[in-house]
Design a protein around this motif. Structure first.
Motif, mmCIF file in Angstrom:
data_model
loop_
_atom_site.group_PDB
_atom_site.id
_atom_site.type_symbol
_atom_site.label_atom_id
_atom_site.label_comp_id
_atom_site.label_asym_id
_atom_site.label_seq_id
_atom_site.Cartn_x
_atom_site.Cartn_y
_atom_site.Cartn_z
ATOM 1 N N PRO A 72 -31.243 25.342 39.734
ATOM 2 C CA PRO A 72 -31.977 26.547 39.326
ATOM 3 C C PRO A 72 -33.485 26.306 39.370
ATOM 4 C CG PRO A 72 -30.211 26.043 37.779
ATOM 5 C CD PRO A 72 -30.337 24.860 38.698
ATOM 6 N N ALA A 73 -34.224 27.359 39.755
ATOM 7 C CA ALA A 73 -35.684 27.252 39.780
ATOM 8 C C ALA A 73 -36.223 27.242 38.348
ATOM 9 C CB ALA A 73 -36.272 28.428 40.556
ATOM 10 N N LEU A 96 -34.722 33.352 51.507
ATOM 11 C CA LEU A 96 -33.793 33.339 50.386
ATOM 12 C C LEU A 96 -34.616 33.398 49.104
ATOM 13 C CD1 LEU A 96 -30.945 33.092 49.195
ATOM 14 C CD2 LEU A 96 -31.241 30.603 49.250
ATOM 15 N N LEU A 97 -34.518 34.527 48.400
ATOM 16 C CA LEU A 97 -35.236 34.730 47.146
ATOM 17 C C LEU A 97 -34.307 34.434 45.980
ATOM 18 C CD1 LEU A 97 -37.180 38.090 47.615
ATOM 19 C CD2 LEU A 97 -38.183 35.873 47.049
ATOM 20 N N GLU A 98 -34.807 33.665 45.015
ATOM 21 C CA GLU A 98 -34.065 33.399 43.791
ATOM 22 C C GLU A 98 -34.924 33.842 42.613
ATOM 23 O OE1 GLU A 98 -31.779 29.422 44.187
ATOM 24 O OE2 GLU A 98 -33.446 29.309 45.606
ATOM 25 N N LEU A 99 -34.444 34.851 41.897
ATOM 26 C CA LEU A 99 -35.186 35.444 40.791
ATOM 27 C C LEU A 99 -34.276 35.499 39.563
ATOM 28 C CD1 LEU A 99 -35.529 37.431 43.549
ATOM 29 C CD2 LEU A 99 -37.428 38.260 42.207
ATOM 30 N N ASP A 100 -34.664 34.788 38.533
ATOM 31 C CA ASP A 100 -33.907 34.819 37.278
ATOM 32 C C ASP A 100 -32.424 34.573 37.501
ATOM 33 O OD1 ASP A 100 -36.268 35.352 35.937
ATOM 34 O OD2 ASP A 100 -35.998 37.524 36.038
ATOM 35 N N GLY A 101 -32.105 33.645 38.405
ATOM 36 C CA GLY A 101 -30.714 33.291 38.650
ATOM 37 C C GLY A 101 -29.992 34.172 39.648
ATOM 38 N N LEU A 102 -30.647 35.215 40.165
ATOM 39 C CA LEU A 102 -30.060 36.103 41.173
ATOM 40 C C LEU A 102 -30.637 35.774 42.546
ATOM 41 C CD1 LEU A 102 -30.259 39.389 39.084
ATOM 42 C CD2 LEU A 102 -28.235 37.968 39.468
ATOM 43 N N ARG A 103 -29.837 36.006 43.599
ATOM 44 C CA ARG A 103 -30.244 35.600 44.942
ATOM 45 C C ARG A 103 -30.215 36.787 45.894
ATOM 46 N NH1 ARG A 103 -26.365 31.498 43.624
ATOM 47 N NH2 ARG A 103 -27.378 29.536 43.015
ATOM 48 N N VAL A 104 -31.323 36.963 46.612
ATOM 49 C CA VAL A 104 -31.457 38.043 47.595
ATOM 50 C C VAL A 104 -31.888 37.427 48.924
ATOM 51 C CG1 VAL A 104 -32.682 40.165 48.191
ATOM 52 C CG2 VAL A 104 -32.052 39.708 45.794
ATOM 53 N N PRO A 157 -25.899 29.561 49.173
ATOM 54 C CA PRO A 157 -25.251 29.815 47.889
ATOM 55 C C PRO A 157 -24.785 31.269 47.817
ATOM 56 C CG PRO A 157 -27.631 29.793 47.633
ATOM 57 C CD PRO A 157 -27.351 29.375 49.045
ATOM 58 N N PRO A 158 -23.967 31.625 46.835
ATOM 59 C CA PRO A 158 -23.529 33.020 46.705
ATOM 60 C C PRO A 158 -24.714 33.973 46.586
ATOM 61 C CG PRO A 158 -22.231 31.588 45.287
ATOM 62 C CD PRO A 158 -23.351 30.746 45.828
ATOM 63 N N LEU A 159 -24.614 35.106 47.267
ATOM 64 C CA LEU A 159 -25.705 36.080 47.305
ATOM 65 C C LEU A 159 -25.378 37.273 46.419
ATOM 66 C CD1 LEU A 159 -26.268 36.097 51.177
ATOM 67 C CD2 LEU A 159 -27.629 34.857 49.472
ATOM 68 N N LEU A 212 -18.253 36.256 55.115
ATOM 69 C CA LEU A 212 -18.521 35.135 54.213
ATOM 70 C C LEU A 212 -18.975 35.560 52.826
ATOM 71 C CD1 LEU A 212 -20.467 32.844 56.720
ATOM 72 C CD2 LEU A 212 -18.149 32.451 55.855
ATOM 73 N N SER A 213 -19.550 36.749 52.703
ATOM 74 C CA SER A 213 -20.168 37.173 51.448
ATOM 75 C C SER A 213 -19.598 38.520 51.009
ATOM 76 C CB SER A 213 -21.691 37.285 51.625
ATOM 77 O OG SER A 213 -22.303 37.840 50.490
#
Length: 220
Positions: free
Chosen positions: A2-3, A18-26, A58-60, A84-85
């Motif tokens: 985690p970031a 790949l954006l990771e914001l507050d544990g969510l991935r976009v 990772p899971p999106l 895949l997603s």
């Protein structure tokens, strides 16, 4: 991992981030194909291999597609992500027809007009479409049949701006007023030629766009 700051952006080539914001991935404008072209044997090839296999992501929580040009909407990548997603595709008006034709279930497609929003993950993730100055089309005769957009990705504590492709537009000031401020601004810079000033930013206009958007951290 985690970031620690709650925000991390990993550039994967061109407009794929790949954006990771507050544990969510976009994932933005995913392109894993070898060519940005309707053909496998001709057209622009990527300069470098993709730094991570698509299967290793990772899971999106969401996949953003800003517009339908080949270097932003990639047929083999969409087909693979459909398999895949389970993440929804959030895109501009009209682009969903391509996604559905390539195997994405309709219930996983969300089309947005400018200023419209998609609320996901029980309200923890919001994606908003915003104006950009570009064009669309994938073949002779379909110019501007679909919309092109920038996007704002928002969680409880973080807000990120993603330009997609665009020229410099005064609407960036309105985006700042309506949707800002931003923890991170991602602007296209690399596609640069003086003759493309209305549809791409280039370095000088990217800095002006950053100013109109309120400044802050820039990922070119």
């Amino acid at each position: 991992r985690p970031a620690e700051t709650g925000l991390r952006a990993t550039w994967l080539g061109h407009s794929t981030v790949l954006l990771e914001l507050d544990g969510l991935r976009v994932l933005t404008d995913p392109v894993w194909g070898d060519r940005a072209s309707p053909w496998r044997f001709a057209g622009p090839r990527r300069f470098q291999p993709v730094p991570v296999p698509l299967e290793a992501l990772p899971p999106l929580d969401a996949i953003v597609v800003s517009h339908d040009h080949y270097d932003h909407l990639d047929h083999p990548t969409v087909r693979a992500l459909a398999r895949l997603s389970r993440a929804p595709f959030v895109t501009s008006l009209g682009v969903g027809a391509h996604l559905e034709a390539w195997g994405v279930p309709p219930e996983r497609i969300i089309e947005l007009d400018w200023w419209e929003a998609a609320t996901l993950r029980g309200g923890d993730l919001v994606l908003r479409a915003a104006p950009s100055q570009h064009f669309s089309g994938r073949a002779v005769g379909d110019r501007n049949r679909t919309l092109w957009s920038s996007f704002v990705v928002e969680t409880t504590h973080r807000r990120v701006f993603f330009s997609g492709d665009t020229g410099l537009t005064p609407e960036y000031a309105e985006i700042r007023a309506r949707l800002g401020p931003f923890d991170l601004v991602m602007l296209e810079v690399g596609a640069f030629h003086e003759a493309w000033g209305q549809i791409h930013l280039g370095p000088e206009n990217a800095l002006e766009a950053l100013r109109l958007l309120g400044g802050g951290k820039l990922l070119p």
